[in-house]
Design a protein around this motif. Structure first.
Motif, PDB file in Angstrom:
ATOM      1  N   MET A  55       0.837  -1.197   0.000  1.00 22.16           N
ATOM      2  CA  MET A  55       0.000   0.000   0.000  1.00 22.16           C
ATOM      3  C   MET A  55       0.872   1.247   0.000  1.00 22.16           C
ATOM      4  O   MET A  55       1.724   1.427   0.885  1.00 22.16           O
ATOM      5  CB  MET A  55      -0.898  -0.024   1.242  1.00 22.16           C
ATOM      6  CG  MET A  55      -1.807   1.177   1.385  1.00 22.16           C
ATOM      7  SD  MET A  55      -3.149   1.153   0.199  1.00 22.16           S
ATOM      8  CE  MET A  55      -4.337   0.127   1.058  1.00 22.16           C
ATOM      9  N   LEU A  56       0.702   2.091  -1.006  1.00 22.88           N
ATOM     10  CA  LEU A  56       1.371   3.390  -1.098  1.00 22.88           C
ATOM     11  C   LEU A  56       2.893   3.299  -1.018  1.00 22.88           C
ATOM     12  O   LEU A  56       3.572   4.242  -0.601  1.00 22.88           O
ATOM     13  CB  LEU A  56       0.832   4.349  -0.031  1.00 22.88           C
ATOM     14  CG  LEU A  56      -0.613   4.820  -0.293  1.00 22.88           C
ATOM     15  CD1 LEU A  56      -1.139   5.629   0.886  1.00 22.88           C
ATOM     16  CD2 LEU A  56      -0.679   5.651  -1.577  1.00 22.88           C
ATOM     17  N   ARG A  58       5.391   1.776   0.622  1.00 24.02           N
ATOM     18  CA  ARG A  58       6.366   1.716   1.720  1.00 24.02           C
ATOM     19  C   ARG A  58       6.865   0.287   1.902  1.00 24.02           C
ATOM     20  O   ARG A  58       6.177  -0.556   2.470  1.00 24.02           O
ATOM     21  CB  ARG A  58       5.741   2.239   3.021  1.00 24.02           C
ATOM     22  CG  ARG A  58       6.749   2.240   4.173  1.00 24.02           C
ATOM     23  CD  ARG A  58       6.121   2.723   5.461  1.00 24.02           C
ATOM     24  NE  ARG A  58       6.938   2.361   6.612  1.00 24.02           N
ATOM     25  CZ  ARG A  58       6.551   2.476   7.872  1.00 24.02           C
ATOM     26  NH1 ARG A  58       5.342   2.969   8.140  1.00 24.02           N
ATOM     27  NH2 ARG A  58       7.342   2.112   8.853  1.00 24.02           N
ATOM     28  N   ALA A  74       0.104   0.044  -9.051  1.00 18.04           N
ATOM     29  CA  ALA A  74       0.509   1.432  -8.820  1.00 18.04           C
ATOM     30  C   ALA A  74       2.021   1.562  -9.032  1.00 18.04           C
ATOM     31  O   ALA A  74       2.789   0.798  -8.438  1.00 18.04           O
ATOM     32  CB  ALA A  74       0.126   1.851  -7.406  1.00 18.04           C
ATOM     33  N   ALA A  76       5.016   2.498  -8.174  1.00 11.10           N
ATOM     34  CA  ALA A  76       5.928   2.993  -7.144  1.00 11.10           C
ATOM     35  C   ALA A  76       7.356   3.024  -7.687  1.00 11.10           C
ATOM     36  O   ALA A  76       7.805   2.041  -8.280  1.00 11.10           O
ATOM     37  CB  ALA A  76       5.851   2.099  -5.904  1.00 11.10           C
ATOM     38  N   ALA A 103       6.423   6.107  -2.570  1.00 14.17           N
ATOM     39  CA  ALA A 103       5.011   6.331  -2.879  1.00 14.17           C
ATOM     40  C   ALA A 103       4.800   6.506  -4.383  1.00 14.17           C
ATOM     41  O   ALA A 103       5.535   7.260  -5.029  1.00 14.17           O
ATOM     42  CB  ALA A 103       4.511   7.558  -2.138  1.00 14.17           C
ATOM     43  N   TRP A 106       0.383   7.717  -8.618  1.00 16.37           N
ATOM     44  CA  TRP A 106      -1.066   7.463  -8.611  1.00 16.37           C
ATOM     45  C   TRP A 106      -1.295   6.044  -8.148  1.00 16.37           C
ATOM     46  O   TRP A 106      -0.379   5.225  -8.152  1.00 16.37           O
ATOM     47  CB  TRP A 106      -1.694   7.705  -9.989  1.00 16.37           C
ATOM     48  CG  TRP A 106      -1.172   6.810 -11.072  1.00 16.37           C
ATOM     49  CD1 TRP A 106      -0.165   7.081 -11.938  1.00 16.37           C
ATOM     50  CD2 TRP A 106      -1.628   5.490 -11.398  1.00 16.37           C
ATOM     51  NE1 TRP A 106       0.048   6.016 -12.778  1.00 16.37           N
ATOM     52  CE2 TRP A 106      -0.846   5.028 -12.477  1.00 16.37           C
ATOM     53  CE3 TRP A 106      -2.619   4.653 -10.891  1.00 16.37           C
ATOM     54  CZ2 TRP A 106      -1.010   3.762 -13.053  1.00 16.37           C
ATOM     55  CZ3 TRP A 106      -2.806   3.387 -11.454  1.00 16.37           C
ATOM     56  CH2 TRP A 106      -2.012   2.966 -12.530  1.00 16.37           C
ATOM     57  N   LEU A 108      -3.008   3.032  -5.393  1.00 14.69           N
ATOM     58  CA  LEU A 108      -2.817   2.667  -3.997  1.00 14.69           C
ATOM     59  C   LEU A 108      -1.925   1.449  -3.821  1.00 14.69           C
ATOM     60  O   LEU A 108      -1.115   1.403  -2.897  1.00 14.69           O
ATOM     61  CB  LEU A 108      -4.182   2.340  -3.355  1.00 14.69           C
ATOM     62  CG  LEU A 108      -5.107   3.484  -2.985  1.00 14.69           C
ATOM     63  CD1 LEU A 108      -6.422   2.904  -2.450  1.00 14.69           C
ATOM     64  CD2 LEU A 108      -4.471   4.364  -1.947  1.00 14.69           C
ATOM     65  N   ARG A 109      -2.105   0.459  -4.691  1.00 15.65           N
ATOM     66  CA  ARG A 109      -1.524  -0.859  -4.424  1.00 15.65           C
ATOM     67  C   ARG A 109      -0.557  -1.269  -5.527  1.00 15.65           C
ATOM     68  O   ARG A 109      -0.933  -1.334  -6.706  1.00 15.65           O
ATOM     69  CB  ARG A 109      -2.636  -1.903  -4.279  1.00 15.65           C
ATOM     70  CG  ARG A 109      -3.538  -1.645  -3.074  1.00 15.65           C
ATOM     71  CD  ARG A 109      -4.690  -2.628  -3.019  1.00 15.65           C
ATOM     72  NE  ARG A 109      -5.437  -2.528  -1.773  1.00 15.65           N
ATOM     73  CZ  ARG A 109      -6.519  -1.753  -1.604  1.00 15.65           C
ATOM     74  NH1 ARG A 109      -6.987  -1.033  -2.620  1.00 15.65           N
ATOM     75  NH2 ARG A 109      -7.133  -1.713  -0.448  1.00 15.65           N
ATOM     76  N   SER A 110       0.678  -1.571  -5.124  1.00 15.58           N
ATOM     77  CA  SER A 110       1.676  -2.111  -6.030  1.00 15.58           C
ATOM     78  C   SER A 110       1.874  -3.587  -5.689  1.00 15.58           C
ATOM     79  O   SER A 110       1.706  -3.997  -4.532  1.00 15.58           O
ATOM     80  CB  SER A 110       3.010  -1.371  -5.876  1.00 15.58           C
ATOM     81  OG  SER A 110       2.833   0.032  -5.997  1.00 15.58           O
ATOM     82  N   GLN A 269      -7.477   0.768  -6.966  1.00 14.03           N
ATOM     83  CA  GLN A 269      -6.403   1.763  -7.097  1.00 14.03           C
ATOM     84  C   GLN A 269      -6.872   3.194  -6.867  1.00 14.03           C
ATOM     85  O   GLN A 269      -6.059   4.116  -6.928  1.00 14.03           O
ATOM     86  CB  GLN A 269      -5.768   1.645  -8.497  1.00 14.03           C
ATOM     87  CG  GLN A 269      -5.145   0.290  -8.804  1.00 14.03           C
ATOM     88  CD  GLN A 269      -3.914  -0.010  -7.953  1.00 14.03           C
ATOM     89  OE1 GLN A 269      -3.529   0.769  -7.096  1.00 14.03           O
ATOM     90  NE2 GLN A 269      -3.292  -1.149  -8.209  1.00 14.03           N
ATOM     91  N   ARG A 271      -7.842   6.441  -4.904  1.00 14.44           N
ATOM     92  CA  ARG A 271      -7.433   6.975  -3.613  1.00 14.44           C
ATOM     93  C   ARG A 271      -8.547   7.799  -2.976  1.00 14.44           C
ATOM     94  O   ARG A 271      -9.393   8.357  -3.689  1.00 14.44           O
ATOM     95  CB  ARG A 271      -6.207   7.873  -3.785  1.00 14.44           C
ATOM     96  CG  ARG A 271      -4.948   7.147  -4.169  1.00 14.44           C
ATOM     97  CD  ARG A 271      -3.793   8.123  -4.293  1.00 14.44           C
ATOM     98  NE  ARG A 271      -2.535   7.452  -4.533  1.00 14.44           N
ATOM     99  CZ  ARG A 271      -1.357   8.067  -4.607  1.00 14.44           C
ATOM    100  NH1 ARG A 271      -1.297   9.391  -4.478  1.00 14.44           N
ATOM    101  NH2 ARG A 271      -0.254   7.381  -4.813  1.00 14.44           N
TER     102      ARG A 271
END
Length: 283
Positions: A55-56, A58, A74, A76, A103, A106, A108-110, A269, A271
């Motif tokens: 998520m985002l 990290r 996403a 990242a 991050a 665009w 949310l999820r990678s 995806q 946000r």
């Protein structure tokens, strides 16, 4: 093996455990199934090989052995072995190399897939973490060591790689739901033409939307009935919500529409604060 040095909200997901609704267990699995499959296909893995849903962006890992990895969903930024890699790259990490995600611009999820997939015990046939039932492996944390399945061999594909969407979703295709007749014609027209905004109330179970209220054509309550990922349910306040992969297997409010598979992936995806419209398919 991959050692986790830092992690935000990171889950292990595959294509889920369908077929257990009678026992009250949702299918779960990757929220953006298309992205998971794209990452696995790029590495020559089976479509449903377990991977990390990040998520985002990290995440900080260190390879404890030589591995091949790639990222989908996403986009990242990926820094590995002291350089930034382009989106969709297959990255060879030698033993001791570190990989850091940031991050994405665009989404949310990678999905970070590793050649061979993660070697994770299955629960009801799946390695997925279900946030509603708690089934599957726990969320990934700093200090975890993730085993890699070495069963996949042979060359890595060099053609036909799927890269997925290149921007935020603005339109979500929706099919008529089983309770479309519970809403006035004006409400249906509003649903299919006006924008809705994603609120900050949501997770893998479902996402609440803000926007025009959808008026019902009939009073009374609906007996609970089965729902699926992508169902657009309308609670008494008239503002719809979208069920995600860890949705309850039944719901008591009328479902006005059901997202297509691709739209359900896209919904994973969007946000909080993002605006989109539903686009009718077969109404």
């Amino acid at each position: 093996m991959l050692r986790v040095l830092d992690a935000g909200l990171v889950l292990i997901e595959d294509l889920g455990r369908p077929g257990h609704a009678a026992s009250g267990v949702s299918p779960s699995g990757a929220a953006d199934r298309g992205a998971l499959m794209a990452a696995n296909r790029r590495l020559g893995n089976p479509d449903g090989a377990p991977a990390l849903e990040v998520m985002l962006g990290r995440l900080h890992l260190r390879a404890e052995q030589e591995v091949l990895v790639t990222l989908a969903g996403a986009p990242a930024p990926v820094r590995a072995d002291d350089r930034v890699h382009p989106p969709g790259a297959v990255i060879a990490l030698p033993a001791g190399a570190e990989l850091v995600l940031r991050a994405p611009p665009w989404g949310l999820r990678s999905y970070l897939a590793v050649r061979g997939g993660l070697d994770v015990p299955r629960v009801l046939g799946s390695a997925s973490h279900d946030v509603l039932s708690g089934l599957g492996p726990p969320p990934v944390q700093a200090g975890d060591v993730l085993a890699v399945d070495g069963a996949v061999t042979g060359p890595v594909p060099t053609i036909g790689a799927e890269h997925g969407p290149a921007h935020m979703p603005y339109l979500l295709d929706v099919l008529p739901g089983p309770r479309r007749d519970w809403f006035t014609d004006a409400a249906v027209e509003t649903f299919l033409s006006e924008p809705y905004t994603v609120t900050d109330t949501g997770d893998r179970v479902g996402v609440r939307l803000d926007g025009p209220v959808l008026d019902r054509a009939r009073a009374g309550e609906l007996a609970s009935e089965g729902v699926v990922r992508g169902s657009v349910q309308v609670p008494p306040d008239g503002k719809p919500l979208i069920f995600g992969p860890d949705q309850p297997v039944t719901g008591g409010y009328p479902v006005i529409g059901v997202l297509t598979e691709a739209a359900a992936d896209a919904a994973a995806q969007v946000r909080p604060g993002q605006q989109f419209r539903f686009r009718h398919r077969g109404w």
